[in-house]
Design a protein around this motif. Structure first.
Motif, mmCIF file in Angstrom:
data_model
loop_
_atom_site.group_PDB
_atom_site.id
_atom_site.type_symbol
_atom_site.label_atom_id
_atom_site.label_comp_id
_atom_site.label_asym_id
_atom_site.label_seq_id
_atom_site.Cartn_x
_atom_site.Cartn_y
_atom_site.Cartn_z
ATOM 1 N N HIS A 177 31.955 54.190 -40.383
ATOM 2 C CA HIS A 177 31.834 52.973 -41.184
ATOM 3 C C HIS A 177 32.192 53.231 -42.634
ATOM 4 O O HIS A 177 32.874 52.440 -43.272
ATOM 5 C CB HIS A 177 30.411 52.406 -41.087
ATOM 6 N N ARG A 178 31.729 54.355 -43.133
ATOM 7 C CA ARG A 178 32.013 54.690 -44.522
ATOM 8 C C ARG A 178 33.526 54.789 -44.728
ATOM 9 O O ARG A 178 34.073 54.257 -45.697
ATOM 10 C CB ARG A 178 31.324 56.014 -44.862
ATOM 11 N N ASP A 179 34.206 55.476 -43.796
ATOM 12 C CA ASP A 179 35.665 55.609 -43.897
ATOM 13 C C ASP A 179 36.340 54.230 -43.832
ATOM 14 O O ASP A 179 37.291 53.957 -44.571
ATOM 15 C CB ASP A 179 36.208 56.490 -42.767
ATOM 16 N N ALA A 180 35.838 53.374 -42.934
ATOM 17 C CA ALA A 180 36.410 52.027 -42.814
ATOM 18 C C ALA A 180 36.221 51.261 -44.128
ATOM 19 O O ALA A 180 37.115 50.536 -44.573
ATOM 20 C CB ALA A 180 35.762 51.268 -41.664
ATOM 21 N N TYR A 181 35.067 51.451 -44.759
ATOM 22 C CA TYR A 181 34.811 50.758 -46.025
ATOM 23 C C TYR A 181 35.760 51.240 -47.111
ATOM 24 O O TYR A 181 36.236 50.443 -47.926
ATOM 25 C CB TYR A 181 33.345 50.957 -46.460
ATOM 26 N N VAL A 182 36.031 52.543 -47.118
ATOM 27 C CA VAL A 182 36.984 53.067 -48.103
ATOM 28 C C VAL A 182 38.339 52.381 -47.900
ATOM 29 O O VAL A 182 38.963 51.915 -48.857
ATOM 30 C CB VAL A 182 37.103 54.607 -47.976
ATOM 31 N N ARG A 183 38.750 52.246 -46.627
ATOM 32 C CA ARG A 183 40.040 51.591 -46.367
ATOM 33 C C ARG A 183 39.995 50.117 -46.755
ATOM 34 O O ARG A 183 40.925 49.583 -47.363
ATOM 35 C CB ARG A 183 40.425 51.753 -44.891
ATOM 36 N N ILE A 184 38.902 49.448 -46.435
ATOM 37 C CA ILE A 184 38.778 48.024 -46.790
ATOM 38 C C ILE A 184 38.889 47.844 -48.309
ATOM 39 O O ILE A 184 39.683 47.047 -48.796
ATOM 40 C CB ILE A 184 37.430 47.442 -46.293
ATOM 41 N N PHE A 185 38.107 48.611 -49.037
ATOM 42 C CA PHE A 185 38.086 48.392 -50.488
ATOM 43 C C PHE A 185 39.369 48.874 -51.149
ATOM 44 O O PHE A 185 39.791 48.300 -52.150
ATOM 45 C CB PHE A 185 36.818 48.992 -51.106
ATOM 46 N N ASP A 186 40.017 49.891 -50.581
ATOM 47 C CA ASP A 186 41.333 50.281 -51.098
ATOM 48 C C ASP A 186 42.320 49.130 -50.901
ATOM 49 O O ASP A 186 43.079 48.793 -51.802
ATOM 50 C CB ASP A 186 41.857 51.524 -50.362
ATOM 51 N N ARG A 187 42.296 48.537 -49.710
ATOM 52 C CA ARG A 187 43.248 47.454 -49.443
ATOM 53 C C ARG A 187 42.951 46.220 -50.276
ATOM 54 O O ARG A 187 43.858 45.493 -50.670
ATOM 55 C CB ARG A 187 43.210 47.083 -47.954
ATOM 56 N N LEU A 188 41.690 45.963 -50.520
ATOM 57 C CA LEU A 188 41.346 44.802 -51.344
ATOM 58 C C LEU A 188 41.798 45.028 -52.788
ATOM 59 O O LEU A 188 41.864 44.092 -53.574
ATOM 60 C CB LEU A 188 39.844 44.501 -51.281
ATOM 61 N N GLY A 189 42.083 46.267 -53.103
ATOM 62 C CA GLY A 189 42.771 46.548 -54.356
ATOM 63 C C GLY A 189 41.943 46.380 -55.612
ATOM 64 O O GLY A 189 42.405 45.781 -56.570
ATOM 65 N N PHE A 190 40.704 46.848 -55.616
ATOM 66 C CA PHE A 190 40.011 46.829 -56.910
ATOM 67 C C PHE A 190 39.323 48.153 -57.178
ATOM 68 O O PHE A 190 39.237 49.021 -56.314
ATOM 69 C CB PHE A 190 39.061 45.640 -57.045
ATOM 70 N N ASP A 191 38.881 48.249 -58.405
ATOM 71 C CA ASP A 191 38.333 49.490 -58.910
ATOM 72 C C ASP A 191 36.872 49.606 -58.478
ATOM 73 O O ASP A 191 36.044 48.806 -58.868
ATOM 74 C CB ASP A 191 38.453 49.404 -60.439
ATOM 75 N N TYR A 192 36.574 50.608 -57.618
ATOM 76 C CA TYR A 192 35.195 50.717 -57.140
ATOM 77 C C TYR A 192 34.712 52.163 -57.162
ATOM 78 O O TYR A 192 35.507 53.089 -57.313
ATOM 79 C CB TYR A 192 35.071 50.145 -55.725
ATOM 80 N N VAL A 193 33.437 52.315 -56.996
ATOM 81 C CA VAL A 193 32.851 53.645 -56.992
ATOM 82 C C VAL A 193 31.802 53.665 -55.872
ATOM 83 O O VAL A 193 31.176 52.646 -55.584
ATOM 84 C CB VAL A 193 32.250 53.972 -58.390
#
Ligand code: ATP
Ligand code: MG
Length: 587
Positions: A177-193
């Protein structure tokens, strides 16, 4: 989408009730309308963006083998009663009754329902692991709905839940799930931590939050200036200094320090009555003992003493974070008087801990480590102990992370780095629930040996409607919204600028070509009194990444293409424009 008929009204003025930029612009550009405090209606443009965000999330959830289901939002009380959340949520949920007087709630999150569903259908270890998800409307009666979609009372969440037979399985599901979230937020294209969310010191389970970096965020976290460490303030674990030798330390001695019940008055007194040779005394040389009362969920009350350096304060949120679900209150006068050996302003380790005269449980800040030397209360009015050495002269019942975290504090993760605080918006949360829900709702399966074992679970949320606002917030500029291509409501915004029939004809043809090629178009085909200036302003406000102007240039066979983000313009031959634009929007 033709602007002449599209269900949208752009606003020139900022709405008065919108406090953050994304909220103002989503209202002004006609993406959403307010229905009630914290409750919004999606208009066509907004719905396009929302669906794209949902689409990305679904793709990535499906890719890790999670299966989509959909629960009702209207839920019966009983499951929430079984886990005690009917009570724990307090005013935080919407409750209602049916005509027979039975209690219902509008689901704030669905752990209970998923647990019961799996219990209903599965019974063997062979059925597991299993991950289920939904994209669904949630209801929370937030104390302070704010910033439009960022904190709504009705909002859309993707929530998923994993089910495993053992801890190792849970770890794998969590990581997926964590890996999927990294992909989701990368694709959504914003700056996150990604920040650590629970300390785990008192047996808390593993949990991380995905925060969008944003000044308007309500979450404070700290990050290291040197390494990639980031954590919620509640989750910061102070590195305990290595034990220091106290061979050279003099024996502890009690001194008269009249009228020094506060740290400041004590430090002043020490500097005038017992000046140090090496440097002046400072608040950090003193050991302060703070008394609180713990309110356990079963109603019992327990006093607790916390010892920490005198230059630090107890941070209530950090303290409660360690003790959850126990609540913490300051110790009031009445409670204080129940412990006659406590001398206000002069409380020392002598009165505290298992062997202390008051027998109050005593926990120390990790900085009060073996061999450190302190000035602290002597448990007599107007007197302090000097050179009291931790480990030699006193011990406690354990340590606790309750001291405030400050900019400049040492990083727990690297050598030499320091912490700084930053603000973010919580976009997603991955959480190892463990067996809590499975236990309360009795979700068990037969293991390989035919023995019943309790299932272990994870819960994983993404704020879908919040993501729309957070992305808007992250990407907007002075003139309007400015969507990343993957989630923009359209690929191209074509403006027919002019009154000539030739302009409109050329624009119609271009749009027809684009649509036939599968390009999503907003077409400003409005004729009559609407000036090109107004059309451009609307295009900039709406924020589609590519703006195409079909205007006077058509007589020379030219159109203009503008990048909404950079403002860069280029001319393009009308001939072959569809192919050129297709190349642009498909990258
Ligand atoms: P917060 O601390 O912001 O209140 P939470 O920790 O209570 O959020 P969770 O229960 O973890 O939220 O819910 C999962 C996700 O749902 C959050 O990470 C967030 O993105 C989103 N979310 C939670 N509350 C709201 C809300 N009131 N409006 C919009 N999105 C929300
Ligand atoms: Mg959360």
């Amino acid at each position: 989408m033709r602007m002449s008929t599209l269900f949208v009204r752009t606003l020139r003025e900022d709405p008065s009730d919108a406090e953050v930029p994304s909220h103002r612009l989503l209202l002004r550009a006609g993406y959403i309308r307010r229905a009630a405090p914290g409750i919004y209606t999606w208009l066509p443009l907004g719905l396009k963006v929302l669906r794209k965000v949902e689409g990305i999330i679904r793709e990535e959830m499906d890719a890790i083998g999670a299966q989509e289901v959909s629960f009702p939002a209207l839920l019966p009380r009983e499951p929430y009663e079984a886990t005690n959340r009917w009570t724990e949520y307090g005013d935080g949920i919407f409750r209602l009754k049916d005509r027979k007087g039975a209690d219902y709630l509008l689901g704030p999150t669905h752990e209970e329902m998923f647990t019961l569903l799996v219990k209903d259908m599965y019974g063997s270890y062979k059925d597991l692991p299993l991950s289920l998800y939904q994209v669904q409307t949630k209801y929370r009666d937030e104390a302070r709905p704010r910033a439009g979609l960022l904190r709504g009372r009705e909002f859309i969440m993707k929530d998923s839940y994993s089910f495993d037979v053992d801890d190792a399985g849970l770890e794998v599901s969590y990581q997926k799930h964590r890996d999927a979230y990294v992909r989701i937020f990368d694709r959504l294209g914003f700056d996150y931590v990604i920040v650590k969310a629970t300390a785990g010191a008192m047996g808390g389970s593993k949990s991380e939050e995905f925060l969008a970096n944003a000044a308007v965020g309500e979450d404070t976290y700290v990050r290291c200036t040197a390494c990639d460490y980031a954590a919620n303030v509640e989750a910061v674990q102070v590195p305990a200094p290595a034990a220091v030798s106290y061979d050279d330390a003099p024996a502890a001695h009690v001194e008269d320090t009249p009228g020094t019940p506060t740290i400041d008055s004590l430090v002043d007194h020490l500097n005038s009555a017992f000046p140090r040779a090496d440097r002046p005394w400072a608040a950090g040389d003193t050991l302060k003992n703070v008394l609180v009362v713990l309110k356990h969920p079963d109603g019992t009350r327990e006093p607790l003493a916390i010892g920490l350096p005198g230059d630090r304060e107890v941070d209530q949120k950090r303290l409660e974070g360690q003790l959850e679900p126990i609540e913490v209150e300051a110790m009031d006068e009445a409670e204080f008087r129940k412990h006659p050996s406590l001398v206000k302003g002069y409380i020392g380790p002598g009165a505290l801990g298992e062997e202390g005269t008051s027998a109050i449980r005593y926990l120390l800040d990790p900085r009060v480590s073996e061999g450190t030397r302190w000035v602290t209360g002597a448990d007599e009015p107007g007197r302090h102990v000097v050179d009291l050495v931790a480990g030699r002269d006193f011990t406690a019942d354990g340590t606790i992370e309750a001291a405030d975290v400050r900019d400049g504090d040492a990083c727990p993760n690297c050598d030499g780095g320091t912490l700084e605080s930053a603000r973010g918006i919580e976009m997603g949360h991955v959480f190892q629930l463990g067996r809590k829900y499975a236990e309360s709702l009795d979700l068990k399966v037969l293991d390989e040996n035919g023995k019943l074992v309790t299932v272990t679970m994870g819960s994983y949320g993404v704020g879908v409607s919040r993501a729309v606002a957070a992305i808007a917030e992250d990407t907007l500029d002075e003139i309007g919204l400015c969507w990343p291509r993957e989630i923009a409501p359209a690929d191209v915004h074509v403006v027919a600028a002019g009154k000539d029939a030739a302009v409109f004809e050329a624009a119609e043809q271009l749009v027809a070509g684009l649509v036939a090629a599968g390009v999503d178009v907003v077409f400003d085909d409005r004729a009559g009194k609407i000036s090109p200036g107004v059309k451009f302003k609307d295009a900039e406000l709406i924020g589609v990444p590519t703006i195409v102007t079909v205007g006077r240039g058509v007589v020379d066979g030219l159109i203009e293409v503008k990048d909404r983000r950079t403002g860069e313009k280029q001319e393009l031959a009308l001939d072959g424009a569809v192919e050129a634009l297709l190349g642009l929007v498909r990258g």
